[in-house]
Design an enzyme around this catalytic site. Structure first.
Site, PDB file in Angstrom:
ATOM      1  N   LYS A 173      -2.640   0.090  -6.547  1.00 17.46           N
ATOM      2  CA  LYS A 173      -2.635  -1.036  -7.224  1.00 17.46           C
ATOM      3  C   LYS A 173      -3.816  -1.850  -6.961  1.00 17.46           C
ATOM      4  O   LYS A 173      -4.266  -2.407  -7.851  1.00 17.46           O
ATOM      5  CB  LYS A 173      -1.569  -2.040  -6.325  1.00 17.46           C
ATOM      6  N   GLY A 179       2.495  -1.023   2.803  1.00 16.02           N
ATOM      7  CA  GLY A 179       1.623  -0.173   2.924  1.00 16.02           C
ATOM      8  C   GLY A 179       0.417  -1.262   2.571  1.00 16.02           C
ATOM      9  O   GLY A 179       0.453  -2.239   1.714  1.00 16.02           O
ATOM     10  N   CYS A 220      -0.629  -4.070  -1.683  1.00 13.68           N
ATOM     11  CA  CYS A 220       0.338  -4.007  -0.852  1.00 13.68           C
ATOM     12  C   CYS A 220       1.604  -3.535  -1.486  1.00 13.68           C
ATOM     13  O   CYS A 220       1.682  -3.459  -2.803  1.00 13.68           O
ATOM     14  CB  CYS A 220       0.772  -5.217  -0.067  1.00 13.68           C
ATOM     15  N   ASP A 221       2.298  -2.548  -0.789  1.00  6.21           N
ATOM     16  CA  ASP A 221       3.396  -2.197  -1.436  1.00  6.21           C
ATOM     17  C   ASP A 221       4.471  -2.126  -0.288  1.00  6.21           C
ATOM     18  O   ASP A 221       4.237  -1.351   0.869  1.00  6.21           O
ATOM     19  CB  ASP A 221       3.378  -0.788  -2.021  1.00  6.21           C
ATOM     20  N   SER A 222       5.874  -2.256  -0.529  1.00  2.00           N
ATOM     21  CA  SER A 222       6.856  -2.103   0.368  1.00  2.00           C
ATOM     22  C   SER A 222       8.231  -1.364   0.008  1.00  2.00           C
ATOM     23  O   SER A 222       8.504  -1.420  -0.999  1.00  2.00           O
ATOM     24  CB  SER A 222       7.467  -3.727   0.908  1.00  2.00           C
TER      25      SER A 222
END
Length: 197
Positions: free
Chosen positions: A55, A108, A71-73
């Site tokens: 991203k 992340g 970010c990624d969750s």
């Protein structure tokens, strides 16, 4: 300490934007619109870091000499990874698994420094304990629409907070961005958070 370049948030998440603004960072917002289905990684820590980096890299192509945060969750329960639910039915089924249980929320973080040509990757992990709630409450919560917008089917900063018994680890990580982790990543790149104030 180095002077801050423009800060770009590679996410359309209102919760992440609010977190950054809370600590004095008013970023440029640019959603990556990255197709997450391309990544088939089954390790939650690796998965969120890969997605966060992908991203950030897409957005960084549009913003040279900037700091770009991706970010990624995901939520992992008993080793199984859960992202955003695809339907209300899926969210209900998931909450039936989550109730009176706990999960680990992985977020992340990828910080790309276009000026210094450096990329930092990190992951925050927070243990979340869920309340034992009945089916009617689960359905009512899902009907609010909130769980459909969130990794793990709950929003800690919303109605979902009613059903969280305990959190072990970083609170803001559960919302989608660990502020202490971001501070440490900025320090590694020789930036001070004070520069935003």
């Amino acid at each position: 300490m180095t002077q801050f370049p423009p800060f770009v948030l590679a996410s359309a998440s209102p919760a992440r934007l609010k977190l950054l603004k809370t600590v004095g960072i008013d970023p440029i917002v640019c959603s990556s619109d990255y197709d997450e289905s391309q990544i088939t990684e089954t390790n939650p820590l690796k998965l969120v870091q890969i997605l966060a980096q992908c991203k950030a890299e897409i957005v960084a192509q549009q913003y040279e000499n900037c700091l770009v945060l991706g970010c990624d969750s995901v939520l992992a329960i008993d080793g199984k990874i859960y992202g955003k639910p695809d339907s209300p039915e899926e969210a209900i089924t998931r909450w039936q698994i989550m109730r009176n249980n706990y999960g680990e929320l992985y977020t992340g973080h990828a910080l790309l420094d276009g000026k210094k040509q450096k990329t930092l990757l990190s992951c925050g992990i927070t243990k979340v304990h869920f309340a034992d709630i009945d089916n009617q409450t689960i359905e009512a919560y899902v009907n609010t629409g909130e769980p459909l917008k969130c990794a793990g089917s709950f929003a800690l900063e919303g109605k979902g907070s009613l059903f969280i018994e305990k959190i072990e680890g970083c609170h803001s990580n559960v919302i989608g961005l660990s502020l202490p982790l971001l501070r440490k990543m900025l320090q590694k790149l020789d930036y001070s958070i004070k520069s935003f104030w």
